[in-house]
Design an enzyme around this catalytic site. Sequence first.
Site, PDB file in Angstrom:
ATOM      1  N   CYS A 121      29.068  60.329  49.706  1.00  0.00           N
ATOM      2  CA  CYS A 121      29.815  60.933  48.499  1.00  0.00           C
ATOM      3  C   CYS A 121      29.135  62.116  47.899  1.00  0.00           C
ATOM      4  O   CYS A 121      28.874  62.929  48.326  1.00  0.00           O
ATOM      5  CB  CYS A 121      30.443  59.777  47.951  1.00  0.00           C
ATOM      6  SG  CYS A 121      32.004  60.429  46.803  1.00  0.00           S
TER       7      CYS A 121
ATOM      8  N   GLU B  70      30.603  52.231  52.926  1.00  0.00           N
ATOM      9  CA  GLU B  70      29.957  50.880  52.851  1.00  0.00           C
ATOM     10  C   GLU B  70      31.315  49.731  52.263  1.00  0.00           C
ATOM     11  O   GLU B  70      31.245  48.506  52.440  1.00  0.00           O
ATOM     12  CB  GLU B  70      29.242  50.830  51.470  1.00  0.00           C
ATOM     13  CG  GLU B  70      29.872  51.318  50.165  1.00  0.00           C
ATOM     14  CD  GLU B  70      29.715  52.783  49.848  1.00  0.00           C
ATOM     15  OE1 GLU B  70      29.720  53.399  50.967  1.00  0.00           O
ATOM     16  OE2 GLU B  70      29.563  53.304  48.829  1.00  0.00           O
TER      17      GLU B  70
ATOM     18  N   HIS C 202      33.275  56.658  51.262  1.00  0.00           N
ATOM     19  CA  HIS C 202      32.250  55.534  51.153  1.00  0.00           C
ATOM     20  C   HIS C 202      32.462  54.213  52.170  1.00  0.00           C
ATOM     21  O   HIS C 202      33.391  53.427  52.327  1.00  0.00           O
ATOM     22  CB  HIS C 202      32.781  54.812  49.821  1.00  0.00           C
ATOM     23  CG  HIS C 202      32.368  55.457  48.737  1.00  0.00           C
ATOM     24  ND1 HIS C 202      31.232  55.496  48.030  1.00  0.00           N
ATOM     25  CD2 HIS C 202      33.053  56.344  47.891  1.00  0.00           C
ATOM     26  CE1 HIS C 202      31.056  56.228  46.852  1.00  0.00           C
ATOM     27  NE2 HIS C 202      32.282  56.775  46.793  1.00  0.00           N
TER      28      HIS C 202
END
Length: 563
Positions: free
Chosen positions: A380, A508, A506
Amino acid sequence: MKTKFIFITGGVISSLGKGLSASSIGCLMESRGLKVNLIKLDPYINVDPGTMNPLQHGEVYVTDDGAETDLDLGHYERFTSIRVGKKNNFTTGQIYESVITKERQGKYLGGTVQVIPHITNEIKQNILDASQGCDLAIVEVGGTVGDIESLPFLEAIRQMNVDLGRENTSYIHVTLVPFIHTSGELKTKPTQHSVKTLREIGIQPDFLLCRTDREISQDIKSKIGLFCNVQADAVITARDLSHIYEVPLAFHEQGLDDKIAERLNIWTGAPKLDRWKKMVSNLKNPKHEVTIAIVGKYVDLTDSYKSLNEALTHGGIANSTKVKLLFVDAEEIEKEGTEAHLKTADGILVPGGFGNRGTLGKMQAIQYARTKQIPFFGICFGMQIAALEFARNVCGLKDAESREFDRSTKNYVIDLMEEQKSVSQKGGTMRLGSYLCTLKPKTLAKTLYKSSQVAERHRHRYEFNNKYRELFEKKGMVFSGVYEEKNLVEIMEYPDHPWFLGCQFHPEFKSRPLAPHPLFSDFIGASLRASLEKKTKVAPKKSQTRASQKKDLKIRVEQYAVA
Ligand code: GLN
């Protein structure tokens, strides 16, 4: 089956790991074949944590449907197979907002609107809505028992016992049993007081999860049980463990899932925990180790990057590798240079972030990774800064900027989309939630995802400015992922490098210990390669293809593991 409820409260101090306890119970009960759901109630007045400083509150977790939520929801998704959404997390702010809107619409028919029953009814309704269709809803109440602001939530969950019946509701209290070094004893008094407070408001816990740094003896369990009106075998040791993913197994060893099933009169199959056990064993017995430098602003509180840390650990599991995290404050790099902070790093990651502070240090770290051929992953904000670094140092646009920094320039390489320009309110107005990303053939991204379209979660306002795409491509950057509907850059990668990739989303948030995210697995794989190359002093040949580099690495990995 009618939905059964477990309510989880916390006592004595905050940060006892209620979220992990709730998630671990979810993991165990799901492994017994139940359809579970997890819900978090937050007593603060913010409508959501999106506007809070991550240093105070920790990471803001983003769901597919674009909710900005508490970081515990990340644990819920990592420990179970559920997909959380807007309904899984609500705050005092949301409850009051909705009650006040109804009052303005005249929906209370002239009544006086009060905490009991209007606020508590609203809380109960939200819990019931969120838990529809599941066998077991695990509801975590944020804050600590005794706080003024959590009282309406506790009152609402107390009432649910009366509304739904004792066989459908159970209460679990997470508490602290500290070891006092001067007397050499575990102390039960804080737990007694906390349960007393809970009972004063009408909640009798069925189970106590006692956070402690050592085993709690049977004697002490009996004492706690006696004073707290709980059976001694419902007093569970919740010891500090080296890996969070061990928690479900530690609870299972004490029979917690059996006891919950019995208490709620649920007929379930035996738990299937083989895959989980194998994952934990992989995690505890790594063959290798890599150091990943995370260059950021919020490095003082690692909770600010919770999902990121977990996703890196998952990448480690996929490579039988222990991932050591080196948190580097970008401003320190500005003062002391890259070498001083990054020389031990096998891979460098610049995570999401906001604002100007430390951006120069991040840019220096990226330049260091790019020129020294160290694996680099930009997430990001990390991708945006990588674009600025590339624009300035490779494309010759010395004044390349992001519109976010409020510095005037001719070259906003990172810019605001038209629809964002008119936004004046802060909360909930970024590009949020899941968006499709179409992958370009023959790129690293496409190879890793093994699919031509993926969906990833976003939380940002600024975008790569398409005006600069051609120039970047001429200089060797490849835009390997695009959100086609709006023609927005989602992934950029630099093939003239062992591993250099930035993504606007993102990843994650979608990594799981049982299903590590491909970008994280491969980033750790590449960092491991870099680390082994350093150790064995064999550099990859420039002309080598990725496949043959990997084959080579496999051989070296095996040699190294044996040595
Ligand atoms: N500050 C950047 C933006 O708003 C990046 C945000 C992030 O990293 N999540 O676009």
